[in-house]
Write a protein that holds these residues in place. Structure first.
Motif, PDB file in Angstrom:
ATOM      1  N   ARG A  33       0.813  -1.209   0.000  1.00 19.02           N
ATOM      2  CA  ARG A  33       0.000   0.000   0.000  1.00 19.02           C
ATOM      3  C   ARG A  33       0.848   1.260   0.000  1.00 19.02           C
ATOM      4  O   ARG A  33       0.442   2.302  -0.530  1.00 19.02           O
ATOM      5  N   LYS A  34       2.033   1.181   0.604  1.00 16.68           N
ATOM      6  CA  LYS A  34       2.897   2.351   0.677  1.00 16.68           C
ATOM      7  C   LYS A  34       3.692   2.588  -0.609  1.00 16.68           C
ATOM      8  O   LYS A  34       4.177   3.690  -0.832  1.00 16.68           O
ATOM      9  N   ASP A 251      -6.970  18.367  -5.009  1.00 20.67           N
ATOM     10  CA  ASP A 251      -6.227  18.905  -3.879  1.00 20.67           C
ATOM     11  C   ASP A 251      -6.727  18.309  -2.568  1.00 20.67           C
ATOM     12  O   ASP A 251      -7.690  17.541  -2.537  1.00 20.67           O
ATOM     13  N   MET A 252      -6.088  18.671  -1.480  1.00 16.39           N
ATOM     14  CA  MET A 252      -6.408  18.097  -0.183  1.00 16.39           C
ATOM     15  C   MET A 252      -7.837  18.438   0.246  1.00 16.39           C
ATOM     16  O   MET A 252      -8.520  17.613   0.858  1.00 16.39           O
ATOM     17  N   ALA A 253      -8.295  19.633  -0.086  1.00 14.76           N
ATOM     18  CA  ALA A 253      -9.662  20.018   0.276  1.00 14.76           C
ATOM     19  C   ALA A 253     -10.675  19.129  -0.432  1.00 14.76           C
ATOM     20  O   ALA A 253     -11.673  18.693   0.158  1.00 14.76           O
ATOM     21  N   VAL A 291     -10.394   5.790   3.755  1.00  9.78           N
ATOM     22  CA  VAL A 291     -10.129   7.195   4.078  1.00  9.78           C
ATOM     23  C   VAL A 291      -8.624   7.473   4.049  1.00  9.78           C
ATOM     24  O   VAL A 291      -8.180   8.499   3.520  1.00  9.78           O
ATOM     25  N   LEU A 292      -7.843   6.556   4.611  1.00 10.72           N
ATOM     26  CA  LEU A 292      -6.389   6.730   4.585  1.00 10.72           C
ATOM     27  C   LEU A 292      -5.863   6.770   3.162  1.00 10.72           C
ATOM     28  O   LEU A 292      -4.953   7.542   2.835  1.00 10.72           O
ATOM     29  N   THR A 297      -1.387  11.321  -0.402  1.00  5.72           N
ATOM     30  CA  THR A 297      -0.958  12.053  -1.608  1.00  5.72           C
ATOM     31  C   THR A 297       0.452  11.670  -2.045  1.00  5.72           C
ATOM     32  O   THR A 297       0.994  12.277  -2.963  1.00  5.72           O
ATOM     33  N   ARG A 298       1.036  10.651  -1.431  1.00  4.93           N
ATOM     34  CA  ARG A 298       2.383  10.237  -1.813  1.00  4.93           C
ATOM     35  C   ARG A 298       2.373   9.622  -3.204  1.00  4.93           C
ATOM     36  O   ARG A 298       1.435   8.934  -3.594  1.00  4.93           O
TER      37      ARG A 298
END
Length: 306
Positions: A33-34, A251-253, A291-292, A297-298
């Motif tokens: 996953r990473k 974006d993050m928002a 959710v994670l 965003t990596r």
């Protein structure tokens, strides 16, 4: 009968082998996953599913135990046994005259038919319920939004948008004649945009066909409890990979809004559904992972991107 014996052996071998591979893959998921994209991890499961459907057999050219060498020893052992032991052995042989593979094959086939019948009846009831209670979407804004998202995603296939009061989360039903079903509760416009894109991604990727393959593999290996665990993991990975596509270049928002939309959608437990339906609902157990993944965003290894 020889072909039945070979088939049953091959079925059991591939069930054990693919289970071992699948469990190792699940155990490695935190590491994968990473490093790898969710879509790649999702489609990697196809190798296990195909292996479950098509029983591959890899046998050495020479047997570890030579049966011909053992035969004289076994015959000599039989000669040394007492008459009582011989009688008991003969009685046991008579009682078990039915080959094991014939009995196992009968039980396996009965299980497959029962599994297919149960889910076919359940799916038909669900479809009939949806046809009875659902109505065409009349909100012009929602219909225009669906049209715009389809155009942006280059989906020319006709997709119906209907409202169904007996469901609690959005879902996609059908592959040839797809229908997006929405619950009767009003969905805010910004959340509806996410929902429509999510379901259309399922349609564009033909996830319904993928689900059918998983369903077939589960039916063939109904006796293997680990296959059900793998099917649940694949369903979760399907949703996570779809989430990844929805928030790509967001974006993050925007990611936060999408995560909040998912949480809002699963506040109510779906009352009924089918294994062959793509649902926006991913299950409370997988909510944390979804959710994670949405908020991650990596950059991931492109080798697993499709």
């Amino acid at each position: 009968m020889q072909s039945l014996q070979s088939f049953m052996i091959a079925l059991l071998e591939c069930s054990v082998a693919m289970t071992a591979i699948g469990m190792l893959y699940m155990a490695a998921s935190p590491f994968l996953r990473k490093r790898f994209a969710a879509k790649g991890r999702y489609y990697a499961w196809l190798a296990v599913i195909v292996g479950l459907i098509i029983p591959f057999r890899f046998h050495p050219s020479t047997s570890v135990i030579d049966v011909n060498t053992l035969m004289p020893v076994l015959k000599h052992a039989d000669a040394d046994r007492s008459p009582i032991d011989q009688a008991v052995s003969d009685a046991a042989s008579t009682a078990t005259s039915m080959p094991w593979y014939a009995l196992a094959g009968s039980i396996w086939l009965a299980g497959v038919l029962a599994f297919l019948s149960y889910h076919a009846i359940r799916h038909r009831r669900f479809v009939n319920m949806v046809k009875r209670w659902s109505t065409d979407m009349v909100d012009r804004q929602a219909l225009q939004m669906l049209h715009d998202v389809q155009a942006k995603m280059n989906i020319t296939q006709k997709v119906e948008l209907r409202v169904c009061p007996v469901i609690s989360t959005p879902m996609l039903l059908g592959v040839v004649h797809p229908v997006i079903l929405l619950p009767s509760d009003r969905i805010p416009a910004h959340e509806l945009l996410f929902v429509l894109k999510h379901e259309l991604i399922h349609l564009k990727r033909k996830d319904g066909v993928y689900k059918a393959l998983v369903f077939l593999a589960t039916a063939l290996h109904w006796f293997n409890p680990f296959v059900y665990a793998m099917a649940r993991e694949i369903a979760l990975q399907c949703e996570i990979s779809c989430d990844e596509e929805v928030v790509k270049d967001t974006d993050m928002a925007g990611r936060r809004q999408y995560a909040e939309a998912i949480i809002g959608m699963i506040r109510k437990q779906p009352s009924t559904s089918s294994l062959l339906v793509s649902r926006f609902y991913g299950g409370k157990q997988g909510l944390k992972n979804r959710v994670l993944s949405i908020m991650d965003t990596r950059s991931k290894n492109g080798a697993f991107r499709f």
